[in-house]
Scaffold this motif. Sequence first.
Motif, PDB file in Angstrom:
ATOM      1  N   VAL A  56     -23.140 -55.067  99.318  1.00 18.84           N
ATOM      2  CA  VAL A  56     -24.407 -55.553  99.852  1.00 18.84           C
ATOM      3  C   VAL A  56     -25.469 -55.679  98.769  1.00 18.84           C
ATOM      4  CG1 VAL A  56     -26.384 -54.809 101.281  1.00 18.84           C
ATOM      5  CG2 VAL A  56     -24.069 -54.835 102.250  1.00 18.84           C
ATOM      6  N   HIS A  57     -25.504 -54.730  97.824  1.00 16.97           N
ATOM      7  CA  HIS A  57     -26.589 -54.672  96.848  1.00 16.97           C
ATOM      8  C   HIS A  57     -26.177 -55.278  95.511  1.00 16.97           C
ATOM      9  CE1 HIS A  57     -29.222 -52.375  99.439  1.00 16.97           C
ATOM     10  NE2 HIS A  57     -28.180 -51.640  99.789  1.00 16.97           N
ATOM     11  N   THR A  58     -27.162 -55.748  94.759  1.00 16.89           N
ATOM     12  CA  THR A  58     -26.883 -56.404  93.487  1.00 16.89           C
ATOM     13  C   THR A  58     -26.611 -55.381  92.390  1.00 16.89           C
ATOM     14  OG1 THR A  58     -29.205 -56.447  92.784  1.00 16.89           O
ATOM     15  CG2 THR A  58     -28.417 -58.298  94.134  1.00 16.89           C
ATOM     16  N   GLU A  59     -25.871 -55.806  91.393  1.00 14.38           N
ATOM     17  CA  GLU A  59     -25.556 -54.957  90.245  1.00 14.38           C
ATOM     18  C   GLU A  59     -26.838 -54.501  89.544  1.00 14.38           C
ATOM     19  OE1 GLU A  59     -24.013 -52.853  87.191  1.00 14.38           O
ATOM     20  OE2 GLU A  59     -22.739 -53.713  88.765  1.00 14.38           O
ATOM     21  N   ALA A  60     -27.782 -55.419  89.370  1.00 17.26           N
ATOM     22  CA  ALA A  60     -29.021 -55.075  88.669  1.00 17.26           C
ATOM     23  C   ALA A  60     -29.794 -53.992  89.411  1.00 17.26           C
ATOM     24  CB  ALA A  60     -29.889 -56.319  88.503  1.00 17.26           C
ATOM     25  N   TYR A  61     -29.851 -54.097  90.718  1.00 18.99           N
ATOM     26  CA  TYR A  61     -30.585 -53.110  91.507  1.00 18.99           C
ATOM     27  C   TYR A  61     -29.888 -51.755  91.469  1.00 18.99           C
ATOM     28  CZ  TYR A  61     -32.399 -50.650  95.592  1.00 18.99           C
ATOM     29  OH  TYR A  61     -32.926 -49.700  96.426  1.00 18.99           O
ATOM     30  N   VAL A  62     -28.584 -51.735  91.684  1.00 21.62           N
ATOM     31  CA  VAL A  62     -27.845 -50.467  91.685  1.00 21.62           C
ATOM     32  C   VAL A  62     -27.980 -49.790  90.327  1.00 21.62           C
ATOM     33  CG1 VAL A  62     -25.548 -49.412  91.863  1.00 21.62           C
ATOM     34  CG2 VAL A  62     -26.254 -51.195  93.491  1.00 21.62           C
ATOM     35  N   ALA A  63     -27.938 -50.568  89.253  1.00 20.70           N
ATOM     36  CA  ALA A  63     -28.092 -49.992  87.916  1.00 20.70           C
ATOM     37  C   ALA A  63     -29.449 -49.314  87.762  1.00 20.70           C
ATOM     38  CB  ALA A  63     -27.904 -51.073  86.859  1.00 20.70           C
ATOM     39  N   ARG A  78     -40.668 -50.933  89.639  1.00 20.37           N
ATOM     40  CA  ARG A  78     -41.438 -51.435  90.778  1.00 20.37           C
ATOM     41  C   ARG A  78     -40.994 -52.832  91.203  1.00 20.37           C
ATOM     42  NH1 ARG A  78     -46.980 -48.908  92.248  1.00 20.37           N
ATOM     43  NH2 ARG A  78     -46.540 -46.750  91.682  1.00 20.37           N
ATOM     44  N   ALA A  79     -40.440 -53.596  90.279  1.00 18.09           N
ATOM     45  CA  ALA A  79     -39.906 -54.906  90.653  1.00 18.09           C
ATOM     46  C   ALA A  79     -38.717 -54.770  91.595  1.00 18.09           C
ATOM     47  CB  ALA A  79     -39.499 -55.689  89.404  1.00 18.09           C
ATOM     48  N   PHE A  80     -38.102 -53.599  91.611  1.00 23.43           N
ATOM     49  CA  PHE A  80     -36.962 -53.322  92.482  1.00 23.43           C
ATOM     50  C   PHE A  80     -37.345 -52.376  93.624  1.00 23.43           C
ATOM     51  CE2 PHE A  80     -35.147 -54.798  88.546  1.00 23.43           C
ATOM     52  CZ  PHE A  80     -34.077 -55.584  88.945  1.00 23.43           C
ATOM     53  N   GLY A  81     -38.645 -52.210  93.866  1.00 26.28           N
ATOM     54  CA  GLY A  81     -39.111 -51.393  94.982  1.00 26.28           C
ATOM     55  C   GLY A  81     -39.074 -49.908  94.745  1.00 26.28           C
ATOM     56  N   LEU A  82     -38.826 -49.493  93.503  1.00 28.32           N
ATOM     57  CA  LEU A  82     -38.714 -48.065  93.169  1.00 28.32           C
ATOM     58  C   LEU A  82     -39.992 -47.571  92.506  1.00 28.32           C
ATOM     59  CD1 LEU A  82     -35.116 -48.239  91.635  1.00 28.32           C
ATOM     60  CD2 LEU A  82     -35.716 -47.433  93.941  1.00 28.32           C
ATOM     61  N   ASP A  83     -40.166 -46.252  92.532  1.00 26.57           N
ATOM     62  CA  ASP A  83     -41.340 -45.623  91.917  1.00 26.57           C
ATOM     63  C   ASP A  83     -42.627 -46.109  92.575  1.00 26.57           C
ATOM     64  OD1 ASP A  83     -42.565 -43.828  90.222  1.00 26.57           O
ATOM     65  OD2 ASP A  83     -42.723 -45.233  88.550  1.00 26.57           O
ATOM     66  N   THR A  84     -42.591 -46.184  93.895  1.00 31.43           N
ATOM     67  CA  THR A  84     -43.753 -46.568  94.698  1.00 31.43           C
ATOM     68  C   THR A  84     -44.102 -45.408  95.624  1.00 31.43           C
ATOM     69  OG1 THR A  84     -42.458 -47.444  96.538  1.00 31.43           O
ATOM     70  CG2 THR A  84     -42.917 -48.953  94.703  1.00 31.43           C
ATOM     71  N   PRO A  85     -45.258 -45.432  96.280  1.00 35.54           N
ATOM     72  CA  PRO A  85     -45.562 -44.376  97.254  1.00 35.54           C
ATOM     73  C   PRO A  85     -44.521 -44.282  98.370  1.00 35.54           C
ATOM     74  CG  PRO A  85     -47.555 -45.559  96.672  1.00 35.54           C
ATOM     75  CD  PRO A  85     -46.425 -46.319  96.037  1.00 35.54           C
ATOM     76  N   PHE A 126     -31.067 -46.773 107.295  1.00 32.10           N
ATOM     77  CA  PHE A 126     -31.973 -47.251 106.242  1.00 32.10           C
ATOM     78  C   PHE A 126     -32.105 -48.779 106.314  1.00 32.10           C
ATOM     79  CE2 PHE A 126     -30.163 -43.391 103.850  1.00 32.10           C
ATOM     80  CZ  PHE A 126     -31.062 -42.535 104.476  1.00 32.10           C
ATOM     81  N   HIS A 127     -32.768 -49.257 107.348  1.00 32.58           N
ATOM     82  CA  HIS A 127     -32.738 -50.679 107.687  1.00 32.58           C
ATOM     83  C   HIS A 127     -33.689 -51.546 106.869  1.00 32.58           C
ATOM     84  CE1 HIS A 127     -36.059 -50.139 111.036  1.00 32.58           C
ATOM     85  NE2 HIS A 127     -36.348 -49.492 109.930  1.00 32.58           N
ATOM     86  N   HIS A 128     -34.562 -50.966 106.042  1.00 37.38           N
ATOM     87  CA  HIS A 128     -35.496 -51.772 105.243  1.00 37.38           C
ATOM     88  C   HIS A 128     -34.944 -52.142 103.859  1.00 37.38           C
ATOM     89  CE1 HIS A 128     -38.601 -51.388 108.192  1.00 37.38           C
ATOM     90  NE2 HIS A 128     -38.750 -50.089 108.030  1.00 37.38           N
ATOM     91  N   ALA A 129     -33.875 -51.507 103.414  1.00 29.67           N
ATOM     92  CA  ALA A 129     -33.358 -51.789 102.070  1.00 29.67           C
ATOM     93  C   ALA A 129     -32.795 -53.209 102.008  1.00 29.67           C
ATOM     94  CB  ALA A 129     -32.279 -50.777 101.697  1.00 29.67           C
ATOM     95  N   HIS A 130     -33.189 -53.950 100.963  1.00 36.62           N
ATOM     96  CA  HIS A 130     -32.729 -55.312 100.732  1.00 36.62           C
ATOM     97  C   HIS A 130     -31.670 -55.313  99.619  1.00 36.62           C
ATOM     98  CE1 HIS A 130     -35.684 -57.795 103.093  1.00 36.62           C
ATOM     99  NE2 HIS A 130     -36.198 -56.577 103.208  1.00 36.62           N
ATOM    100  N   PRO A 131     -30.960 -56.418  99.447  1.00 40.93           N
ATOM    101  CA  PRO A 131     -29.921 -56.432  98.407  1.00 40.93           C
ATOM    102  C   PRO A 131     -30.426 -56.067  97.016  1.00 40.93           C
ATOM    103  CG  PRO A 131     -29.620 -58.296  99.866  1.00 40.93           C
ATOM    104  CD  PRO A 131     -30.927 -57.646 100.259  1.00 40.93           C
ATOM    105  N   ASN A 132     -31.653 -56.459  96.698  1.00 33.59           N
ATOM    106  CA  ASN A 132     -32.152 -56.260  95.329  1.00 33.59           C
ATOM    107  C   ASN A 132     -33.406 -55.394  95.253  1.00 33.59           C
ATOM    108  OD1 ASN A 132     -33.905 -58.034  96.514  1.00 33.59           O
ATOM    109  ND2 ASN A 132     -33.998 -59.450  94.771  1.00 33.59           N
ATOM    110  N   ARG A 133     -33.707 -54.654  96.332  1.00 33.69           N
ATOM    111  CA  ARG A 133     -34.892 -53.798  96.260  1.00 33.69           C
ATOM    112  C   ARG A 133     -34.916 -52.764  97.376  1.00 33.69           C
ATOM    113  NH1 ARG A 133     -38.759 -55.566 100.061  1.00 33.69           N
ATOM    114  NH2 ARG A 133     -38.379 -57.720 100.803  1.00 33.69           N
ATOM    115  N   ALA A 134     -35.557 -51.649  97.056  1.00 33.42           N
ATOM    116  CA  ALA A 134     -35.828 -50.619  98.054  1.00 33.42           C
ATOM    117  C   ALA A 134     -37.110 -50.966  98.792  1.00 33.42           C
ATOM    118  CB  ALA A 134     -35.970 -49.257  97.373  1.00 33.42           C
ATOM    119  N   ALA A 135     -37.274 -50.401  99.972  1.00 40.67           N
ATOM    120  CA  ALA A 135     -38.506 -50.620 100.738  1.00 40.67           C
ATOM    121  C   ALA A 135     -38.538 -49.632 101.897  1.00 40.67           C
ATOM    122  CB  ALA A 135     -38.582 -52.050 101.287  1.00 40.67           C
ATOM    123  N   GLY A 136     -39.751 -49.270 102.328  1.00 40.23           N
ATOM    124  CA  GLY A 136     -39.923 -48.512 103.559  1.00 40.23           C
ATOM    125  C   GLY A 136     -39.083 -47.254 103.646  1.00 40.23           C
ATOM    126  N   PHE A 137     -39.026 -46.455 102.576  1.00 41.43           N
ATOM    127  CA  PHE A 137     -38.305 -45.181 102.528  1.00 41.43           C
ATOM    128  C   PHE A 137     -36.782 -45.367 102.422  1.00 41.43           C
ATOM    129  CE2 PHE A 137     -41.698 -43.795 105.878  1.00 41.43           C
ATOM    130  CZ  PHE A 137     -42.718 -44.011 104.958  1.00 41.43           C
TER     131      PHE A 137
END
Length: 381
Positions: A56-63, A78-85, A126-137
């Motif tokens: 489901v997820h991209t290589e770049a994001y998983v890395a 942050r471009a991948f949804g990480l290191d955010t509040p 974890f229904h907010h996670a997208h293929p290339n980014r984290a979101a919403g916890f």
Amino acid sequence: MISIVYHPDYLKYCFGPEHPFSPLRLEMLWTLLEALGDRPTPCQPAAASRNEVLQVHTEAYVARVEAASQGEAVLDARAFGLDTPDVPIFLDMDYATRLQVGGTLCGARLIAEGQARMVLQLGGGFHHAHPNRAAGFCIYNDLSIAIRALTRAGLRIAYIDLDVHHADGVQAIHYHEDTVLTISLHETGQYLFPGTGAINEIGEGRGQGFSLNLPLQPFTEDESYLEVFERVVPHALTMFQPDVLVVQCGADAHFQDPLADLLLTTHAYEQLFRRLKALADEHTGGRALFTLGGGYDFDATVRVWTLLYLILQDRPLLERLPSSWRLDWEQRLEHPLTPTLHDHKRPLSVTPTRRAQIALQNLRTAQRLIETVTRYWYGIA
């Protein structure tokens, strides 16, 4: 009897003591089941493999998740949804997330291989996670990874999401697929994260007509919510003819939840869980995978999920919670808890006039949705 999936290391999915997505919810739930004398013997899953996550997820994001998990500096996090509040970085976050993905995958495999018909995964969602980014916890999308495994086994999946927030990640991942029907009931994105989930988001290409959204008005109460559910969900399942239901049972539409504005009570959740169980029996021969999800008032969330557990297990519903359990957690949390399984108080309600307006708006939303998607359903076998 249903199969239960759980691992003590689920508690390692932790963004810190001040974050609303707290592992204390699972710890409270597990200790309550112990106090009830009804603690199950769960299937303890292995963590999902890297290759399974990459379905489901991209290589770049998983890395990036892996690097952040090891404490490495990720300059474009942050471009991948990480290191955010919403999704702060914590050590071993890759393992903690893959373990919960593994739990949902374990449930899917039990069903696909005929070892279980109904499975409750005491984690995930974890229904907010997208293929290339984290979101919403949410870091990895356990739901879509499990759905992908089921569809590759030749099964048609109806995904139903009760979380108060739109299931944007699951919808996006399956937006072009005709073997996955997604149904999300949520507070309208006009007012609530993630701002998506309008009724015109119905899928594209082969998936057109297979994404259904019911954006509900703030302050929706039990009767209106259940009316909309009955207007859409049974009809959609009849048309789609799924082989398996996958259900995300977020508890944050409850009136005590601090992050949203729907006003469901535990009585509505009881009806929803009983109805979903009956719909699984009717449409899929009982094959259904249930996960947890959002829920940010500990008191309400644990009671809702205990209802889910007891109903799926065909257990009687107790009236009062064990006093020893409640007193212990009241000391730990430093605030009182509801002494009964069902709500001890009623939600603050809107005026009768406003309640009728909300119910009418919700009903019209359901009617417009059915009118919009019905023409795409002809020819479904």
